[in-house]
Structure formats: structure tokens, C-alpha cells
Design an enzyme around this catalytic site. Structure first.
Site, PDB file in Angstrom:
ATOM      1  N   GLU A 263       0.853  -1.193   0.000  1.00  0.00           N
ATOM      2  CA  GLU A 263       0.000   0.000   0.000  1.00  0.00           C
ATOM      3  C   GLU A 263       0.883   1.235   0.000  1.00  0.00           C
ATOM      4  OE1 GLU A 263      -2.827   0.510   3.126  1.00  0.00           O
ATOM      5  OE2 GLU A 263      -3.800  -1.426   2.817  1.00  0.00           O
ATOM      6  N   GLU A 317     -13.590   5.306  -0.653  1.00  0.00           N
ATOM      7  CA  GLU A 317     -14.403   4.382   0.133  1.00  0.00           C
ATOM      8  C   GLU A 317     -15.150   5.162   1.211  1.00  0.00           C
ATOM      9  OE1 GLU A 317     -12.289   0.468   0.928  1.00  0.00           O
ATOM     10  OE2 GLU A 317     -10.629   1.687   0.175  1.00  0.00           O
ATOM     11  N   LYS A 320     -15.246   4.354   5.297  1.00  0.00           N
ATOM     12  CA  LYS A 320     -14.062   4.277   6.146  1.00  0.00           C
ATOM     13  C   LYS A 320     -14.149   5.344   7.242  1.00  0.00           C
ATOM     14  CE  LYS A 320     -10.076   3.119   4.780  1.00  0.00           C
ATOM     15  NZ  LYS A 320      -8.722   3.079   4.182  1.00  0.00           N
ATOM     16  N   GLU A 326      -9.355   9.828   4.829  1.00  0.00           N
ATOM     17  CA  GLU A 326      -9.479   8.374   4.820  1.00  0.00           C
ATOM     18  C   GLU A 326     -10.464   7.884   3.768  1.00  0.00           C
ATOM     19  OE1 GLU A 326      -7.724   6.034   6.583  1.00  0.00           O
ATOM     20  OE2 GLU A 326      -6.520   7.809   7.021  1.00  0.00           O
TER      21      GLU A 326
END
Length: 500
Positions: A263, A317, A320, A326
Site C-alpha cells: 500500500e 471508500e 471508512k 481516509e
């Protein structure tokens, strides 16, 4: 017998050497902590459209595995932290999982890595002690079906697994994790699996902007940082973080373990306090990262070392928790449009294709398909344009004006241009994973009229296709030719030697 052995051994060694020259690769993480992202089958189409060859997922969701069947995309799948307990306790649990959740879809779905646990030292209810037993059970299950050499097993970690990361030469693992790190490293060395790390220079800059310059975090020109112990010069934080892990591994005498970044990335939006979370910075970081990796630059401590990297993440997303950033690491919005332009070839948007910025005398440009693109890539892009891309492809159907010539390049060119003109005639809209080419000559012919930004171009012109090859295609062809030449020459030599 001796001659035959020498020949077989020589051929095996040659293929091993050629495989080792494959170069670094860039993949993308496919997180699904959202309620508005596309279905797995549409995601698989999007991934192929943008020529993304490597994808990391965080579980072994059957619908995702099915969607990526026969796409050629290599998947890294995951055993979640919640599954560590049953996986570590009983071999039968792992055998059943492999039999029911993996083997029915393999090898149509190309699975190359299994991650067992994710950043366990950072998760609540630390399950570190369960990781290595679970990994061993996964390898045992793979051995039973003969896949232990084709599918590698490892676990991912955050940089928090180190107690020191600066200067890089002082990199050291946190002693509180020694009870599980040592057996894990022994497992990785024995199974020739990589040490997987999640790296985020963004957080280092966000949390300490007075000590870390934005340019240093973004791979941009900045004052050099010198390691006082080694004299090695660092021009970006990513390399410094990688080398701190190399030195930590060397300090424990694990010199053969390779590193893989599972990541990394940069958010495109953040809370008011996260001023560096912008689309421009995200594009800059990921573009520079890809160039750095694709060029096999290596790091100051390991120049030229291959390093595979996965960019986080495919989509924003929305579920999250945490700060605004985030939920904004994605390369694509839920509607599959790009958050910002990103070129996975490593050349950058301006260098993706020859003639990319050439315009006609009145500034009009068109987007057509590259004849150098593979049939699979063109077909995937055409299917996407006529499907999720919402292009009206009726003109390329049988008996319609643009059906002839009946070939993939011609049909894709019409669809690409329609999408391009309908979406602002931008570089992004002509990307199609590197298979689209901007030209300044009207591709219209006979009664097949190509659209322009103002509608349909009514000028009839010859079907001139100014297609240019990309430098990556040239490099790939050159590498293939060189590899084949080495192979033939070496085999000839080995055959001669085998006759003595």
C-alpha cells in the site's frame, strides 16, 4: 546422462535469469469499504480498460474472484484478521477454505499472493501470535495441491513495525514484536516470500510538516537528506522508508528477503487541517512513484533493485472511519470516472503517446485507437466505452455507416472518439489505458462521420489514422527480442557443450 543433466540445468538456470529480469511492477489496491462502488464485474472491466495488471484485494470474495476470471489480471488475495484464529488452530479449516473458495476459480483467476493478516500490530486485539501458524497452515494447504511455488504467502505490516526509521541505516524492528517477527522472517526466507510493507509518506508530512518538506514527500526536487552513518543521499521519503526496512532486515541477518510495498498513495481530499490532500498532490505523488518504480531506480542502499508497489486505492471508500482523507484515496469515483489523470506506463500524461498534443489548424482533435495495442486491451476498452462509458455504438453495428471496415481498431476508434468528445475532449478521456491516441486529422470517411466537441463533424475526409507507438511498447518489443536472442544463443551454446 551427464550431458542431459547439464543441458536441463542450463536451460532451467537461463529461464530463472530471464524471469529475474522482469522488472518492477505497479498494481492497485481494491478496497470495498463503501456502499456506492461498482459491482465486481464492472470493476474488472475498468481495471482492464486502464491496463492495470496487478490488483490487491483484502479477502477472498467469490464474486470478485469470478469477475477477474480470464482477464489476465494477477490478484493478491487476503485472509482477514478475523480469520486468523480459525486458520491458525486447525489445518482442516484452511484446507476447506482453499477447496471451496480458491480452487474452483484458479487458474482462470490468476492468484499469485495470499496475505495472511493485515497490519496485525496496529489492529485492536493484537493477533500477532496467530499470524505465523496461520501462514504455515496456508502453505501446507497449497503444498497438498501443488501450488506452493505458484502462490506466495506473506503478511502485510505498517511502518510502525519499526522502532526506528531515521536515519535509514538505523532502521530497526520494534523489540516488542520480536516474538512473532523472527519466526515470520524465517518463514519468508524459507519460502522465498517478500516482506510486505504499507508506506505512506503523506502521513509523515501531515503529522510533521516542520521536519518533512512537501517536495521530499512528493518525489519533487528538494534539499537532499544525507544519512550520516552511510553517506547515502536521499531525495525522497519513499526511498528512505524502504531503506530503513532493508537495514532492519540486514541487522537481523535476513539479507535475501525482498520487500514489496502493498500500500502507498496520496489522498485527493481532506479535512481543513489536511491541506496537502489535494488532487494535484495525489497526481504528483503517484505519477512520480510509478516513474520511479517502473524505471527500476531502486534505492540508495539497493540501486537497481526491483520493487513491486500497489497504489491505494482503486475507489474512494465512503464507509471508512476517521478524517476526511481516509475516504478519499481513490483513483476513481464510484461512477468510474477518474479523480485525476494517472498514467500507469510511467511516462506521464504529456508523454503517453506521440502526437498526443498535436492539434489541427483550428484546434480540433480526435481520439482514435492505437494499432499497436493488443486485441484484448482494445476489446476491453471497446466493451467499456459501449457499456459503462455510455457511448452510442449503433453506428458500428452491421449495415450501419461505420461498420466497415469490420475490424477492432476501426470500431474502437469510433467508440473512443465518441467518448472523448462527449467528455470534454481531455487527455483523460482519450486514455483508455494507453490504447487511445489523439490526432489532428479527421478520421471520418465516406458516410462514417466522427463526432467533434460541437457535435457531429460533417466534413468527409479520408480515413487517415495517425497512429503512433508508445515508448513502452517499443521497450517491451526490444526486451522480448533481446530475451529471445539470449535464449537461442544460450541454448545453442549449451547444446554444443552437451556434446563434449
Amino acid at each position: 546422462m551427464g550431458r542431459r543433466f547439464k543441458l536441463v540445468f542450463g536451460i532451467s538456470l537461463l529461464f530463472l535469469l530471464l524471469d529475474s529480469c522482469r522488472g518492477s511492477k505497479v498494481g492497485v489496491c481494491y478496497g470495498r469499504n463503501a456502499d456506492d462502488i461498482p459491482t465486481p464485474d464492472k470493476v474488472a472491466q475498468l481495471v482492464q480498460l486502464h491496463n492495470i495488471k496487478y490488483v490487491r484485494m483484502y479477502d477472498s470474495n467469490i464474486q470478485v474472484l469470478k469477475a477477474f476470471a480470464n482477464t489476465g489480471v494477477e490478484l493478491m488475495i487476503g485472509v482477514t484478521n478475523t480469520d486468523l484464529l480459525p486458520f491458525s488452530q486447525f489445518q482442516s479449516n484452511v484446507d476447506t477454505w482453499l477447496k471451496n473458495s480458491i480452487l474452483p476459480y484458479y487458474p482462470a483467476t490468476k492468484i499469485t499472493y495470499i496475505t495472511v493478516g493485515a497490519e496485525v500490530t496496529e489492529s485492536p486485539g493484537n493477533a500477532s501470535a496467530l499470524v505465523v501458524p496461520a501462514m504455515q497452515n496456508v502453505v501446507t494447504a497449497l503444498k497438498k495441491v501443488g501450488l506452493h511455488k505458484r502462490i506466495k504467502v506473506s503478511s502485510t505490516h505498517s511502518l510502525g513495525v519499526l522502532s526506528r526509521s531515521f536515519p535509514p541505516s538505523a532502521g530497526a524492528f520494534n523489540s516488542s514484536h520480536a516474538f512473532f517477527l523472527k519466526p515470520m522472517l524465517e518463514f519468508l526466507a524459507e519460502n522465498q516470500s517478500p516482506f510486505m510493507i504499507d508506506l505512506y509518506p503523506y502521513y509523515a508530512y501531515r503529522d510533521s510538516p516542520n521536519n518533512v518538506s512537501l517536495q521530499y514527500a512528493l518525489f519533487e526536487s528538494s534539499p537532499e537528506v544525507i544519512d550520516p552513518n552511510t553517506g547515502l543521499i536521499y531525495t525522497n521519503m519513499f526511498d528512505a522508508q524502504i531503506d530503513s526496512i532493508y537495514f532492519a532486515l540486514m541487522a537481523l541477518n535476513f539479507r535475501t528477503i525482498k520487500i514489496m510495498v502493498t500500500e502507498t498513495g496520496w489522498p485527493s481530499k481532506g479535512s481543513p487541517k489536511e491541506k496537502a490532500a489535494t488532487p494535484d498532490n495525489a497526481q504528483t505523488y503517484n505519477t512520480n512513484l510509478i516513474r520511479h518504480v517502473i524505471n527500476d531506480s531502486g534505492t540508495p542502499a539497493k540501486p537497481g533493485e526491483e520493487l513491486d508497489v500497489y497504489i491505494f486505492s482503486l475507489f474512494n471508500e465512503n464507509r471508512k472511519p476517521g478524517l476526511e482523507s481516509e475516504r478519499n484515496w481513490g483513483l476513481f469515483y464510484p461512477d468510474q470516472t477518474s479523480v485525476y489523470n494517472l498514467d500507469f506506463t510511467g511516462k506521464g500524461a504529456g508523454d503517453m503517446i506521440t502526437n498526443a498534443n498535436i492539434t489541427s489548424s483550428n484546434g480540433t482533435t480526435w481520439c482514435i485507437a492505437s494499432s499497436k495495442a493488443s486485441e484484448m486491451d482494445l476489446q476491453n476498452a471497446l466493451d467499456w466505452a459501449c457499456g459503462p462509458g455510455n457511448v452510442d455504438c449503433s453506428a458500428i453495428q452491421p449495415s450501419q455507416p461505420c461498420f466497415e471496415p469490420d475490424n477492432l481498431v476501426s470500431h474502437a476508434s469510433y467508440a473512443f472518439n465518441s467518448y472523448y468528445e462527449q467528455n470534454g475532449a481531455t487527455d483523460v478521456a482519450c486514455s483508455f489505458g494507453g490504447t487511445g491516441v489523439k490526432v489532428d486529422k479527421d478520421p471520418s470517411y465516406d458516410n462514417c462521420l466522427y463526432m467533434t466537441a460541437g457535435g457531429v463533424n460533417k466534413t468527409l475526409a479520408s480515413n487517415t489514422t495517425a497512429i503512433a507507438s508508445t515508448s513502452s511498447s517499443t521497450q517491451n518489443e526490444a526486451f522480448t527480442w533481446i530475451s529471445n536472442f539470449i535464449l537461442v544463443t544460450s541454448l545453442s551454446f549449451l547444446l554444443i557443450v552437451g556434446n563434449f
